[in-house]
Design a protein around this motif. Structure first.
Motif, PDB file in Angstrom:
ATOM      1  N   LYS A  76     -35.242  47.551 -52.283  1.00 23.91           N
ATOM      2  CA  LYS A  76     -34.777  48.925 -52.397  1.00 23.91           C
ATOM      3  C   LYS A  76     -33.779  49.212 -51.276  1.00 23.91           C
ATOM      4  O   LYS A  76     -34.021  48.901 -50.118  1.00 23.91           O
ATOM      5  CB  LYS A  76     -35.947  49.893 -52.303  1.00 23.91           C
ATOM      6  N   LEU A  77     -32.669  49.833 -51.658  1.00 22.02           N
ATOM      7  CA  LEU A  77     -31.683  50.266 -50.677  1.00 22.02           C
ATOM      8  C   LEU A  77     -32.105  51.596 -50.068  1.00 22.02           C
ATOM      9  O   LEU A  77     -32.847  52.360 -50.690  1.00 22.02           O
ATOM     10  CB  LEU A  77     -30.328  50.437 -51.350  1.00 22.02           C
ATOM     11  N   PRO A  78     -31.633  51.924 -48.861  1.00 15.70           N
ATOM     12  CA  PRO A  78     -31.902  53.256 -48.313  1.00 15.70           C
ATOM     13  C   PRO A  78     -31.258  54.338 -49.182  1.00 15.70           C
ATOM     14  O   PRO A  78     -30.392  54.067 -50.006  1.00 15.70           O
ATOM     15  CB  PRO A  78     -31.246  53.200 -46.936  1.00 15.70           C
ATOM     16  N   GLU A  80     -29.128  56.974 -48.696  1.00 14.84           N
ATOM     17  CA  GLU A  80     -27.710  57.336 -48.631  1.00 14.84           C
ATOM     18  C   GLU A  80     -26.826  56.121 -48.364  1.00 14.84           C
ATOM     19  O   GLU A  80     -25.930  56.167 -47.536  1.00 14.84           O
ATOM     20  CB  GLU A  80     -27.501  58.390 -47.555  1.00 14.84           C
ATOM     21  N   SER A  81     -27.044  55.046 -49.087  1.00 16.07           N
ATOM     22  CA  SER A  81     -26.199  53.864 -48.914  1.00 16.07           C
ATOM     23  C   SER A  81     -25.229  53.767 -50.075  1.00 16.07           C
ATOM     24  O   SER A  81     -25.550  54.129 -51.199  1.00 16.07           O
ATOM     25  CB  SER A  81     -27.056  52.607 -48.830  1.00 16.07           C
ATOM     26  N   ARG A  82     -24.064  53.283 -49.774  1.00 16.77           N
ATOM     27  CA  ARG A  82     -23.039  53.157 -50.807  1.00 16.77           C
ATOM     28  C   ARG A  82     -23.107  51.781 -51.464  1.00 16.77           C
ATOM     29  O   ARG A  82     -23.836  50.894 -51.003  1.00 16.77           O
ATOM     30  CB  ARG A  82     -21.670  53.362 -50.182  1.00 16.77           C
ATOM     31  N   LYS A  85     -23.354  47.159 -50.315  1.00 15.62           N
ATOM     32  CA  LYS A  85     -24.081  46.927 -49.070  1.00 15.62           C
ATOM     33  C   LYS A  85     -25.205  45.904 -49.230  1.00 15.62           C
ATOM     34  O   LYS A  85     -26.058  45.790 -48.373  1.00 15.62           O
ATOM     35  CB  LYS A  85     -24.682  48.239 -48.550  1.00 15.62           C
ATOM     36  N   GLY A  88     -30.713  45.245 -50.261  1.00 17.24           N
ATOM     37  CA  GLY A  88     -31.651  46.101 -49.552  1.00 17.24           C
ATOM     38  C   GLY A  88     -32.846  45.326 -49.029  1.00 17.24           C
ATOM     39  O   GLY A  88     -32.920  44.105 -49.120  1.00 17.24           O
ATOM     40  N   GLU A  89     -33.812  46.064 -48.487  1.00 15.19           N
ATOM     41  CA  GLU A  89     -34.998  45.447 -47.894  1.00 15.19           C
ATOM     42  C   GLU A  89     -36.043  45.149 -48.955  1.00 15.19           C
ATOM     43  O   GLU A  89     -36.120  45.812 -49.977  1.00 15.19           O
ATOM     44  CB  GLU A  89     -35.587  46.375 -46.840  1.00 15.19           C
TER      45      GLU A  89
END
Length: 133
Positions: A76-78, A80-82, A85, A88-89
């Motif tokens: 899962k990405l954070p 507010e990430s575009r 990137k 994710g983690e």
């Protein structure tokens, strides 16, 4: 033993006619009826539930052989990430079981005890099992 966790893309075809698994070591087996995706916390809970109910049901000492494997990782990405990137983690690992997969086998237990365990687990509505002997 620590397994290195990699980020995999989930490529899996859902085939409902898959019945390749047979009993390997035990005399009784529990086969999954529907395709299901289980995360690692649910799997640990299911293992503890099986061990505790077998201790309540029977006095005989037998072996329980689990055939579980956590091959896939959920990422899962954070918030507010575009885009661009990365993936994710890693949040948790999960496994996808097809219809007909034998999740665990019992060795040294009676058929009556296995039937009681099957009805108890099917009433819990976590996973639907059928008994193989």
């Amino acid at each position: 033993m620590q397994i290195s966790r990699k980020k995999h893309h989930f490529k899996f075809k859902n085939k409902l006619t898959w019945t390749k698994h047979t009993l390997k070591y035990g005399s009784l087996g529990f086969k999954i009826i529907k395709c299901i995706c289980i995360i690692d916390k649910q799997e640990e809970f299911l293992k503890l539930l099986i061990i505790k109910t077998l201790k309540k049901i029977t006095n005989s000492k037998g072996k329980i052989l689990f055939y579980s494997n956590q091959f896939y990782n959920k990422t899962k990405l954070p918030l507010e990430s575009r885009m661009g990137k990365g993936k994710g983690e890693i949040i948790c690992s999960f496994s996808y079981y097809k219809t007909g997969f034998i999740l665990f086998e019992l060795k040294g237990f009676d058929l009556i005890d296995a039937l009681k365990l099957k009805t108890y687990l099917n009433n819990k509505k976590i996973i639907k099992f059928s008994l193989i002997y």
